[in-house]
Design a protein around this motif. Structure first.
Motif, mmCIF file in Angstrom:
data_model
loop_
_atom_site.group_PDB
_atom_site.id
_atom_site.type_symbol
_atom_site.label_atom_id
_atom_site.label_comp_id
_atom_site.label_asym_id
_atom_site.label_seq_id
_atom_site.Cartn_x
_atom_site.Cartn_y
_atom_site.Cartn_z
ATOM 1 N N VAL A 126 0.835 -1.205 0.000
ATOM 2 C CA VAL A 126 0.000 0.000 0.000
ATOM 3 C C VAL A 126 0.870 1.255 0.000
ATOM 4 O O VAL A 126 0.601 2.220 -0.731
ATOM 5 N N ILE A 127 1.921 1.249 0.816
ATOM 6 C CA ILE A 127 2.828 2.396 0.844
ATOM 7 C C ILE A 127 3.502 2.568 -0.518
ATOM 8 O O ILE A 127 3.643 3.694 -1.019
ATOM 9 N N LEU A 140 3.980 5.641 -5.558
ATOM 10 C CA LEU A 140 3.914 5.692 -7.017
ATOM 11 C C LEU A 140 2.872 6.709 -7.471
ATOM 12 O O LEU A 140 3.111 7.470 -8.424
ATOM 13 N N ALA A 141 1.725 6.724 -6.813
ATOM 14 C CA ALA A 141 0.668 7.664 -7.195
ATOM 15 C C ALA A 141 1.136 9.100 -7.019
ATOM 16 O O ALA A 141 0.952 9.943 -7.909
ATOM 17 N N VAL A 142 1.763 9.394 -5.871
ATOM 18 C CA VAL A 142 2.255 10.751 -5.618
ATOM 19 C C VAL A 142 3.342 11.115 -6.617
ATOM 20 O O VAL A 142 3.370 12.225 -7.174
ATOM 21 N N VAL A 187 10.338 13.703 -6.867
ATOM 22 C CA VAL A 187 9.775 12.740 -7.814
ATOM 23 C C VAL A 187 10.591 11.462 -7.816
ATOM 24 O O VAL A 187 10.047 10.345 -7.803
ATOM 25 N N ALA A 188 11.914 11.586 -7.828
ATOM 26 C CA ALA A 188 12.793 10.422 -7.849
ATOM 27 C C ALA A 188 12.615 9.561 -6.608
ATOM 28 O O ALA A 188 12.578 8.322 -6.692
ATOM 29 N N GLY A 192 8.641 3.871 -4.413
ATOM 30 C CA GLY A 192 7.337 3.315 -4.746
ATOM 31 C C GLY A 192 7.471 2.021 -5.524
ATOM 32 O O GLY A 192 6.813 1.019 -5.220
ATOM 33 N N LEU A 193 8.349 2.015 -6.513
ATOM 34 C CA LEU A 193 8.597 0.794 -7.285
ATOM 35 C C LEU A 193 9.178 -0.304 -6.404
ATOM 36 O O LEU A 193 8.770 -1.465 -6.473
ATOM 37 N N LEU A 194 10.155 0.068 -5.575
ATOM 38 C CA LEU A 194 10.806 -0.915 -4.716
ATOM 39 C C LEU A 194 9.810 -1.577 -3.771
ATOM 40 O O LEU A 194 9.743 -2.815 -3.679
ATOM 41 N N PHE A 195 9.016 -0.779 -3.065
ATOM 42 C CA PHE A 195 8.073 -1.335 -2.102
ATOM 43 C C PHE A 195 6.950 -2.112 -2.789
ATOM 44 O O PHE A 195 6.487 -3.124 -2.270
#
Length: 218
Positions: free
Chosen positions: A78-79, A84-86, A199-200, A206-209
């Motif tokens: 979820v995190i 990713l959304a943000v 952003v980075a 986001g991708l990692l989690f």
């Protein structure tokens, strides 16, 4: 214990990579009462992260049966999706990305120790590291940690978060004017790329989690 530390490595890296904390600390090291301001700023972040860690420990993070690993994986997923959304929203506004100095940085330029602490509290609660700390504590709770293991894991997360402040302050104290020149250059670079760095961080973690959560759940 080694397995738990390995699981916490992504969270520790995320807590270390905090552009707002690093830039704010460097900025305060160029102010009057530099050390007091920087340490007050750091204390605010430590207070918030310690509160999260303490609440998790009191909630049973040191109890081997407190939280299932499935719940922990869902929290991480979820995190990751939230990050990713943000990140994607910020990326969609890339035309608006600029080198203007954020308002909180302007506030820090004339901050006192008390003001530094209050601004630190605000930034610590609006920072993605808040969720990274939550993810780390959920891993500790689901690992089946004993109390000593949970305490060590929590301490490592807090230490990682404090490196954003310990390294600049240590360099300032040890190297004097040479450190000031380097820190000033680093601050200028981070201010100019403030939004790009945000952003980075969001997209990268986001991708990692997300990948880690999906891999564990599927």
């Amino acid at each position: 214990m080694g397995d738990l530390i390995a699981l916490l490595v992504p969270e520790m890296i995320g807590l270390i990579i905090t552009p707002a904390a690093i830039a704010g600390c460097i900025l305060l090291l160029q102010s009057d009462n530099a050390i007091r301001n920087a340490l007050s700023f750091a204390a605010a972040f430590l207070f918030v992260y310690t509160a999260i860690g303490g609440a998790a420990l009191l909630g049973g993070a040191g109890d081997p049966s407190a939280t299932s690993r499935t719940v922990s994986h869902w929290i991480g997923l979820v995190i990751g999706l939230l990050f990713l959304a943000v990140g994607l929203v910020q990326l969609s506004q890339r035309k608006k990305l600029g080198a203007e100095k954020p308002k909180w940085m302007v506030e820090l330029e004339s901050a006192t120790p008390r003001r530094s602490f209050l601004l630190g509290l605000v930034l610590a609660n609006l920072n993605p590291n808040l969720f990274i700390m939550l993810s780390g504590m959920s891993i500790i709770a689901s690992y089946g940690s004993t109390w000593p293991q949970a305490l060590i894991g929590t301490a490592l997360l807090l230490l990682a978060a404090m490196l954003d402040f310990l390294i600049p302050v240590g360099a300032y104290l040890l190297l004097g004017d040479r450190a000031r020149r380097v820190l000033d250059a680093a601050k200028g670079w981070m201010v100019g790329r403030n939004k790009e760095l945000g952003v980075a961080v969001f997209l990268g973690f986001g991708l990692l989690f997300t990948i880690r959560g999906l891999t564990a759940l599927l």
